[in-house]
Enzyme design. Structure first.
Site, mmCIF file in Angstrom:
data_model
loop_
_atom_site.group_PDB
_atom_site.id
_atom_site.type_symbol
_atom_site.label_atom_id
_atom_site.label_comp_id
_atom_site.label_asym_id
_atom_site.label_seq_id
_atom_site.Cartn_x
_atom_site.Cartn_y
_atom_site.Cartn_z
ATOM 1 N N CYS A 72 -0.588 4.067 2.230
ATOM 2 C CA CYS A 72 -0.141 3.769 3.772
ATOM 3 C C CYS A 72 1.328 4.127 4.024
ATOM 4 O O CYS A 72 1.594 4.864 5.126
ATOM 5 C CB CYS A 72 -0.713 2.484 4.070
ATOM 6 S SG CYS A 72 -2.076 1.819 3.301
ATOM 7 N N ASP A 73 2.012 3.699 2.934
ATOM 8 C CA ASP A 73 3.628 3.460 3.562
ATOM 9 C C ASP A 73 4.545 4.476 2.716
ATOM 10 O O ASP A 73 5.497 4.525 3.202
ATOM 11 C CB ASP A 73 3.938 2.157 3.488
ATOM 12 C CG ASP A 73 3.058 1.172 4.554
ATOM 13 O OD1 ASP A 73 2.696 1.817 5.593
ATOM 14 O OD2 ASP A 73 2.827 0.228 3.992
ATOM 15 N N CYS A 118 0.738 -1.309 -0.128
ATOM 16 C CA CYS A 118 0.115 -0.047 -0.038
ATOM 17 C C CYS A 118 0.783 1.172 0.126
ATOM 18 O O CYS A 118 1.483 1.794 0.941
ATOM 19 C CB CYS A 118 -1.057 -0.137 1.320
ATOM 20 S SG CYS A 118 -1.836 1.494 1.406
#
Ligand code: NDP
Length: 320
Positions: free
Chosen positions: A139-140, A136
């Site tokens: 997300c990261d 992701c």
């Protein structure tokens, strides 16, 4: 164990589940929805959604799912956190256990459990998951600001991850295992026109390097056999998804990949009163809008099923 009886139980909280909830709640069926392990589903790990009708300027995925949830709540859906740990579809009502401790008896069930990211299956990928390995970018990606990263895959998701990351990181290597990409033309053009995305064709991952965190990726050209180490800190995998239907195995008919089979043109499964919607049953379109459409179908099918059962019961009572 506490037991609760409901008319409609919705399992999953992506576009399919929440749309089913809106329709079932507006029909007065007082649906109960369990959100599962990823509340909001896959769109919560997506950045811009530009192809959902009604949003001319696009919307970010997490916000869209908050809006879906609010709409379902507005009409009285009981939205709960919890994961289905077992099901028993042997009779009516159907029995579903949540978190191993709450039993729900449901007249109808709408399955909207979606799909999850696939991994390459390398030991090093698993060991370094969360330590530089991710599925992701949204997300990261932030953790790799101004560093170099790899994105594996050549579909729309990989192209989207690569272009998102290219705005944050120093450089993105995109590993494409064939000599062409599966992504749509527009997405391919997007990645090809970004100066800090380098596409490595016919290239596969041999190993993700590092002990405590990723500090390189060993790749191989599958035509020449030539190996090289890419000096990167992040390893993003975007190679598709598998349906989250494991829990229903043995009860529901599925294809070889685990997608639930439905009667064409409906959401009916092989079990009466159990309906399947969204990515759990769709390996072709897999879009938020198509998932929402099938969520609507699930609720309408469940509503009709309940109405027909009520007529059956009334007729049987009159005959006695
Ligand atoms: P896809 O199945 O479309 O693509 C998966 C990609 O991963 C393929 O290029 C495949 O390679 C590659 N791949 C699979 N296994 C491996 C492996 N072991 N090693 C290396 N590469 C591998 O999945 P996506 O998740 O990209 O997309 C799913 C659906 O969602 C599609 O319909 C897509 O259009 C849609 N989507 C749309 C978006 C948008 O419009 N904004 C964004 C994201 C997804 P190969 O081609 O060689 O098989």
């Amino acid at each position: 164990m506490s037991v609760e009886r409901v008319k409609v139980l919705i399992i999953g909280s992506g576009p399919a589940g929440y749309t089913a909830a809106v329709y079932a709640a507006r029909a007065g069926l007082e649906p109960v929805l369990y959100q599962g392990s990823q509340p909001g589903g896959q769109l919560t790990i997506t950045n811009d959604v530009e192809n959902y009708p009604g949003y001319p300027d696009g919307i970010i995925g997490p916000q869209m799912m908050i809006d879906f949830q609010k709409q379902a709540e507005r009409f009285g859906t009981s939205i709960r956190s919890g994961i289905v740990t077992s099901v028993d579809f042997s009779g009516s009502p159907h029995k579903v256990t949540i978190d191993g401790k709450t039993e729900i008896e449901a007249e109808t069930i709408i399955i909207s459990t979606g799909a999850s990211a696939k991994w390459l299956g390398l030991e090093s990928e698993q060991r370094l998951n969360g330590k530089g390995v991710s599925a992701c970018a949204v997300c990261d990606g932030f953790f790799f600001r101004n560093q170099d990263v790899v994105v594996v895959g050549a579909g729309d998701a990989a192209a989207e991850e690569a272009s998102y990351l290219s705005k944050i990181v120093n450089k993105v290597y995109m590993l494409v295992r064939r000599n062409k990409m599966r992504a749509s033309d527009i997405m391919q053009q997007r990645v090809k026109n970004v100066p800090n995305i380098e596409i490595l064709w016919n290239t596969e991952t041999k190993e993700v390097l590092g002990d405590e965190e990723v500090n390189g990726v060993k790749v191989v050209n599958n035509i020449t056999g030539e190996e090289r180490v890419l000096d990167v800190k992040g390893f993003f995998v975007a190679i598709g998804h598998k349906p989250n239907t494991e829990i229903f195995k043995g009860w529901l008919d599925m294809d070889e990949q685990g997608y639930v089979k439905t009667t064409p043109g409906t959401s009916h499964t092989n079990i009466s009163g159990v309906f399947a919607t969204g990515d759990a049953q769709d390996k072709v379109y897999r879009q938020a809008v198509t998932a929402a459409g099938t969520g609507c179908m699930g609720a309408l099918d469940a509503e009709k099923w309940i109405a027909e059962k009520e007529v059956e019961l009334k007729t049987a009572a009159q005959e006695v």
